[in-house]
Write an enzyme that holds these catalytic residues in place. Structure first.
Site, PDB file in Angstrom:
ATOM      1  N   TYR A  24     -36.714  41.411  49.657  1.00 48.41           N
ATOM      2  CA  TYR A  24     -36.571  39.994  49.305  1.00 48.41           C
ATOM      3  C   TYR A  24     -37.136  39.098  50.405  1.00 48.41           C
ATOM      4  CZ  TYR A  24     -34.190  35.710  47.744  1.00 48.41           C
ATOM      5  OH  TYR A  24     -33.893  34.427  47.318  1.00 48.41           O
ATOM      6  N   THR A  33     -16.840  35.285  60.365  1.00 49.88           N
ATOM      7  CA  THR A  33     -17.292  34.154  61.196  1.00 49.88           C
ATOM      8  C   THR A  33     -18.750  33.805  60.919  1.00 49.88           C
ATOM      9  OG1 THR A  33     -17.774  35.783  62.903  1.00 49.88           O
ATOM     10  CG2 THR A  33     -15.697  34.560  63.118  1.00 49.88           C
ATOM     11  N   THR A  93     -21.869  32.204  59.115  1.00 49.07           N
ATOM     12  CA  THR A  93     -21.864  30.883  58.466  1.00 49.07           C
ATOM     13  C   THR A  93     -22.951  30.765  57.398  1.00 49.07           C
ATOM     14  OG1 THR A  93     -23.412  29.862  60.037  1.00 49.07           O
ATOM     15  CG2 THR A  93     -21.046  29.793  60.604  1.00 49.07           C
ATOM     16  N   ARG A 109     -26.459  30.267  59.422  1.00 48.48           N
ATOM     17  CA  ARG A 109     -27.527  29.660  58.605  1.00 48.48           C
ATOM     18  C   ARG A 109     -27.169  28.197  58.341  1.00 48.48           C
ATOM     19  NH1 ARG A 109     -28.578  32.691  53.248  1.00 48.48           N
ATOM     20  NH2 ARG A 109     -29.684  34.217  54.517  1.00 48.48           N
TER      21      ARG A 109
HETATM   22  N1  LIG Z   1     -29.483  30.285  44.502  1.00 52.66           N
HETATM   23  C1  LIG Z   1     -29.781  30.349  45.784  1.00 52.66           C
HETATM   24  O1  LIG Z   1     -28.899  30.207  46.639  1.00 52.66           O
HETATM   25  C2  LIG Z   1     -31.195  30.561  46.237  1.00 52.66           C
HETATM   26  C3  LIG Z   1     -31.466  30.484  47.605  1.00 52.66           C
HETATM   27  C4  LIG Z   1     -32.774  30.672  48.036  1.00 52.66           C
HETATM   28  C5  LIG Z   1     -33.793  30.884  47.133  1.00 52.66           C
HETATM   29  N2  LIG Z   1     -33.495  30.953  45.822  1.00 52.66           N
HETATM   30  C6  LIG Z   1     -34.602  31.230  44.897  1.00 52.66           C
HETATM   31  O2  LIG Z   1     -34.491  30.424  43.740  1.00 52.66           O
HETATM   32  C7  LIG Z   1     -34.929  31.174  42.598  1.00 52.66           C
HETATM   33  C8  LIG Z   1     -33.850  31.148  41.525  1.00 52.66           C
HETATM   34  O3  LIG Z   1     -32.655  31.701  42.053  1.00 52.66           O
HETATM   35  P1  LIG Z   1     -31.313  31.728  41.209  1.00 52.66           P
HETATM   36  O4  LIG Z   1     -30.208  31.547  42.153  1.00 52.66           O
HETATM   37  O5  LIG Z   1     -31.436  30.819  40.036  1.00 52.66           O
HETATM   38  O6  LIG Z   1     -31.307  33.249  40.743  1.00 52.66           O
HETATM   39  P2  LIG Z   1     -31.142  33.917  39.305  1.00 52.66           P
HETATM   40  O7  LIG Z   1     -31.065  35.380  39.535  1.00 52.66           O
HETATM   41  O8  LIG Z   1     -30.027  33.267  38.555  1.00 52.66           O
HETATM   42  O9  LIG Z   1     -32.504  33.532  38.580  1.00 52.66           O
HETATM   43  C9  LIG Z   1     -33.688  34.278  38.721  1.00 52.66           C
HETATM   44  C10 LIG Z   1     -34.366  34.352  37.356  1.00 52.66           C
HETATM   45  O10 LIG Z   1     -35.587  35.067  37.487  1.00 52.66           O
HETATM   46  C11 LIG Z   1     -35.675  36.024  36.435  1.00 52.66           C
HETATM   47  N3  LIG Z   1     -36.540  37.116  36.882  1.00 52.66           N
HETATM   48  C12 LIG Z   1     -36.293  38.027  37.864  1.00 52.66           C
HETATM   49  N4  LIG Z   1     -37.340  38.873  37.995  1.00 52.66           N
HETATM   50  C13 LIG Z   1     -38.266  38.467  37.074  1.00 52.66           C
HETATM   51  C14 LIG Z   1     -39.541  38.958  36.717  1.00 52.66           C
HETATM   52  N5  LIG Z   1     -40.109  40.021  37.312  1.00 52.66           N
HETATM   53  N6  LIG Z   1     -40.213  38.319  35.718  1.00 52.66           N
HETATM   54  C15 LIG Z   1     -39.669  37.262  35.092  1.00 52.66           C
HETATM   55  N7  LIG Z   1     -38.449  36.773  35.378  1.00 52.66           N
HETATM   56  C16 LIG Z   1     -37.759  37.372  36.371  1.00 52.66           C
HETATM   57  C17 LIG Z   1     -34.251  36.432  36.180  1.00 52.66           C
HETATM   58  O11 LIG Z   1     -34.040  37.033  34.919  1.00 52.66           O
HETATM   59  C18 LIG Z   1     -33.527  35.103  36.326  1.00 52.66           C
HETATM   60  O12 LIG Z   1     -33.494  34.400  35.117  1.00 52.66           O
HETATM   61  C19 LIG Z   1     -35.302  32.554  43.113  1.00 52.66           C
HETATM   62  O13 LIG Z   1     -36.686  32.574  43.336  1.00 52.66           O
HETATM   63  C20 LIG Z   1     -34.566  32.658  44.411  1.00 52.66           C
HETATM   64  O14 LIG Z   1     -35.207  33.523  45.308  1.00 52.66           O
HETATM   65  C21 LIG Z   1     -32.226  30.803  45.344  1.00 52.66           C
HETATM   66  O1  LIG Z   2     -17.768  38.754  48.079  1.00 53.81           O
HETATM   67  C1  LIG Z   2     -18.450  38.378  49.045  1.00 53.81           C
HETATM   68  C2  LIG Z   2     -19.858  38.140  48.959  1.00 53.81           C
HETATM   69  C3  LIG Z   2     -20.523  37.737  50.089  1.00 53.81           C
HETATM   70  N1  LIG Z   2     -19.868  37.541  51.262  1.00 53.81           N
HETATM   71  C4  LIG Z   2     -20.556  37.048  52.461  1.00 53.81           C
HETATM   72  O2  LIG Z   2     -20.980  35.731  52.193  1.00 53.81           O
HETATM   73  C5  LIG Z   2     -22.204  35.459  52.848  1.00 53.81           C
HETATM   74  C6  LIG Z   2     -23.196  34.962  51.819  1.00 53.81           C
HETATM   75  O3  LIG Z   2     -23.544  36.033  50.968  1.00 53.81           O
HETATM   76  P1  LIG Z   2     -24.334  35.827  49.590  1.00 53.81           P
HETATM   77  O4  LIG Z   2     -24.433  37.164  48.969  1.00 53.81           O
HETATM   78  O5  LIG Z   2     -23.719  34.744  48.802  1.00 53.81           O
HETATM   79  O6  LIG Z   2     -25.749  35.263  50.016  1.00 53.81           O
HETATM   80  P2  LIG Z   2     -26.676  35.422  51.297  1.00 53.81           P
HETATM   81  O7  LIG Z   2     -26.537  34.175  52.079  1.00 53.81           O
HETATM   82  O8  LIG Z   2     -26.423  36.692  52.018  1.00 53.81           O
HETATM   83  O9  LIG Z   2     -28.073  35.545  50.631  1.00 53.81           O
HETATM   84  C7  LIG Z   2     -28.548  34.479  49.830  1.00 53.81           C
HETATM   85  O10 LIG Z   2     -29.369  33.743  50.649  1.00 53.81           O
HETATM   86  C8  LIG Z   2     -30.188  32.745  50.083  1.00 53.81           C
HETATM   87  C9  LIG Z   2     -30.874  33.160  48.820  1.00 53.81           C
HETATM   88  O11 LIG Z   2     -32.202  33.506  49.021  1.00 53.81           O
HETATM   89  C10 LIG Z   2     -30.159  34.112  47.981  1.00 53.81           C
HETATM   90  O12 LIG Z   2     -29.390  33.424  47.045  1.00 53.81           O
HETATM   91  C11 LIG Z   2     -29.290  35.094  48.674  1.00 53.81           C
HETATM   92  O13 LIG Z   2     -30.125  36.097  49.112  1.00 53.81           O
HETATM   93  C12 LIG Z   2     -22.620  36.758  53.532  1.00 53.81           C
HETATM   94  O14 LIG Z   2     -22.237  36.685  54.884  1.00 53.81           O
HETATM   95  C13 LIG Z   2     -21.800  37.834  52.835  1.00 53.81           C
HETATM   96  O15 LIG Z   2     -21.477  38.886  53.714  1.00 53.81           O
HETATM   97  C14 LIG Z   2     -18.492  37.781  51.352  1.00 53.81           C
HETATM   98  O16 LIG Z   2     -17.886  37.600  52.404  1.00 53.81           O
HETATM   99  N2  LIG Z   2     -17.845  38.187  50.235  1.00 53.81           N
END
Ligand SMILES: NC(=O)c1ccc[n+]([C@@H]2O[C@H](COP(=O)([O-])OP(=O)(O)OC[C@H]3O[C@@H](n4cnc5c(N)ncnc54)[C@H](O)[C@@H]3O)[C@@H](O)[C@H]2O)c1
Ligand SMILES: O=c1ccn([C@@H]2O[C@H](COP(=O)(O)OP(=O)(O)O[C@H]3OC[C@@H](O)[C@H](O)[C@H]3O)[C@@H](O)[C@H]2O)c(=O)[nH]1
Length: 368
Positions: free
Chosen positions: A198, A261, A263, A328
């Site tokens: 990723y 701890t 963030t 973060r």
């Molecule tokens: N939510 C967050 O905190 C977060 C943080 C950083 C970046 N992003 C980015 O934002 C975008 C959306 O994230 P989200 O939280 O909505 O996640 P999500 O998993 O809900 O949405 C991702 C979508 O992409 C589709 N998808 C996955 N692989 C695919 C493929 N090969 N072809 C077509 N569709 C595909 C999934 O079916 C899903 O609908 C992602 O690119 C993710 O990396 C999200």
């Molecule tokens: O049940 C849980 C799940 C997660 N966590 C902790 O919560 C923190 C956040 O974890 P998440 O799985 O929500 O997400 P992360 O911050 O690790 O990654 C996210 O970063 C930004 C985006 O790109 C993605 O949505 C995701 O990869 C981590 O420290 C994880 O260890 C828990 O303590 N308990």
């Protein structure tokens, strides 16, 4: 033309990008309309803006959490047409059900690792599993999605002259040694770890975006999204906010992964969508951090969810997974300055909105 290149800094290349594809704007350009010569081209440009100022917009990953909220926002403008391409790996048709049947909306089951031919003006490229549980499930597919998927979407953008926005991530900073993270920071990423499919996948996707921009003149935008939460997150998504709310509602212990701890900074989804649209329609390539700078330890998050949702649930500390970033927090000076954007919804406002949505989907009504 976009104003920044190469991580916000022009590293010595004075060569302007090549002329964009001649197909750019071909759909609506005055030249392609074989206009009578008595009307000036500015007359037709004004007419174009009045009559045709609509956009056809592709949203890859539009059936997912952020994507479906973005689609709602784009569909609010009755001049827009929206096409969603999604393979439904982590997204669902349910998220888009209110638009199915609308003549301005199309949903295509499509995997972005395959080519896609559609005539569009904008591409919001979100397709990629985002929850660590989902992206680690099939890491080879995750990196293919990031690399081949982004190549395919850039090829499409080049061919049809569309502007393309990539949803990159705070994970490009890895386990950051600078805090808070500015866009100039190059990150601290393990290239061979379990998260690399990723993190490194998104880093390559950013590289591809800039190479297409410099080499082919494709108009690009890069958002570095920080942890985003809100209604419509998959209940079993595995990310921390959805886990804690679902656990609190089900009366199960909240699972804080050790040490607790570490963030994160949590951004409510409506703020995120606003930032993405501003970035797409603004003049700056980015990368630009989009996130809420309010920083919480995971233990603080657990205590807040417990207090707001179910004060009687226990909080358990459980084992963590490898390479979990220890801190973060976005520096959002660029978003403030260049996009006029900053988040409006604080964590204590956003969590109850998400809880309400989870209560409905889990059929757990609030007790009076
Ligand atoms: N939510 C967050 O905190 C977060 C943080 C950083 C970046 N992003 C980015 O934002 C975008 C959306 O994230 P989200 O939280 O909505 O996640 P999500 O998993 O809900 O949405 C991702 C979508 O992409 C589709 N998808 C996955 N692989 C695919 C493929 N090969 N072809 C077509 N569709 C595909 C999934 O079916 C899903 O609908 C992602 O690119 C993710 O990396 C999200
Ligand atoms: O049940 C849980 C799940 C997660 N966590 C902790 O919560 C923190 C956040 O974890 P998440 O799985 O929500 O997400 P992360 O911050 O690790 O990654 C996210 O970063 C930004 C985006 O790109 C993605 O949505 C995701 O990869 C981590 O420290 C994880 O260890 C828990 O303590 N308990």
């Amino acid at each position: 033309m976009a104003k920044e290149i190469s991580n916000g800094v022009n590293h010595g290349t004075s060569k302007p990008p090549p002329t964009p594809s001649p197909l750019r704007n071909s759909k609506f350009s005055p030249e392609s309309l074989e206009l009578p010569s008595l009307f000036s081209s500015s007359f037709w440009m004004d007419l174009h803006l009045l009559c045709f100022a609509n956009l056809r917009i592709l949203v890859t990953g539009g059936a997912g959490f952020i994507g479906s909220h973005l689609v709602d926002r784009l569909m609010e403008n009755e001049k827009n047409e929206v096409i969603v391409a999604d393979n439904f790996f982590s997204g669902s048709k349910d998220n888009l059900k209110k638009w199915i049947g609308n003549p301005r909306f199309e949903l295509i089951r499509h995997d972005v690792t395959e080519t896609l031919l559609v005539e569009v003006d904008r591409i919001y490229h979100l397709a990629c599993p985002a929850s660590p549980i989902f992206y680690k499930y099939n890491p080879v597919k995750t990196i293919k999605t990031n690399v081949i998927g982004t190549l395919n979407m850039l090829g499409l953008a080049k061919r049809v002259g569309a502007r393309i926005l990539l949803t990159s991530t705070s994970e490009v900073y890895g386990d950051p040694l600078e805090h808070p993270q500015t866009e100039e920071y190059w990150g601290n990423v393990n290239p061979i770890g379990v998260r690399s499919c990723y993190d490194e996948g998104k880093r390559v996707a950013e590289t591809l975006m800039f190479d297409y921009h410099r080499q082919h003149g494709v108009e690009i935008r890069i958002a570095r999204i920080f942890n985003t939460y809100g209604p419509r997150m998959n209940i079993d998504d595995g990310r921390v906010v959805s886990n804690f709310i679902a656990q609190a509602l089900r009366g199960e212990p909240l699972t804080v992964q050790s040490p607790g701890t570490q963030t994160r900074s949590f951004c409510y989804v409506s703020d995120m969508v606003d930032g993405l649209v501003r970035l797409m329609e603004g003049d700056h390539t980015g990368p630009i951090n989009i996130g809420n700078p309010g920083e919480f330890t995971i233990m603080e998050l657990a205590q807040t969810v417990k207090e707001l949702t179910n004060p009687s649930v226990p909080v358990n500390v459980v084992e963590n997974t490898p390479d979990d970033p220890r801190q973060r927090k976005p520096d959002i000076s660029k978003a403030r300055e260049l996009l006029g954007w900053e988040p409006k919804v604080g964590l204590r406002q956003g969590l109850p909105l998400m809880e309400e949505d989870f209560r409905q989907r889990l059929a757990i009504p609030r007790e009076n």
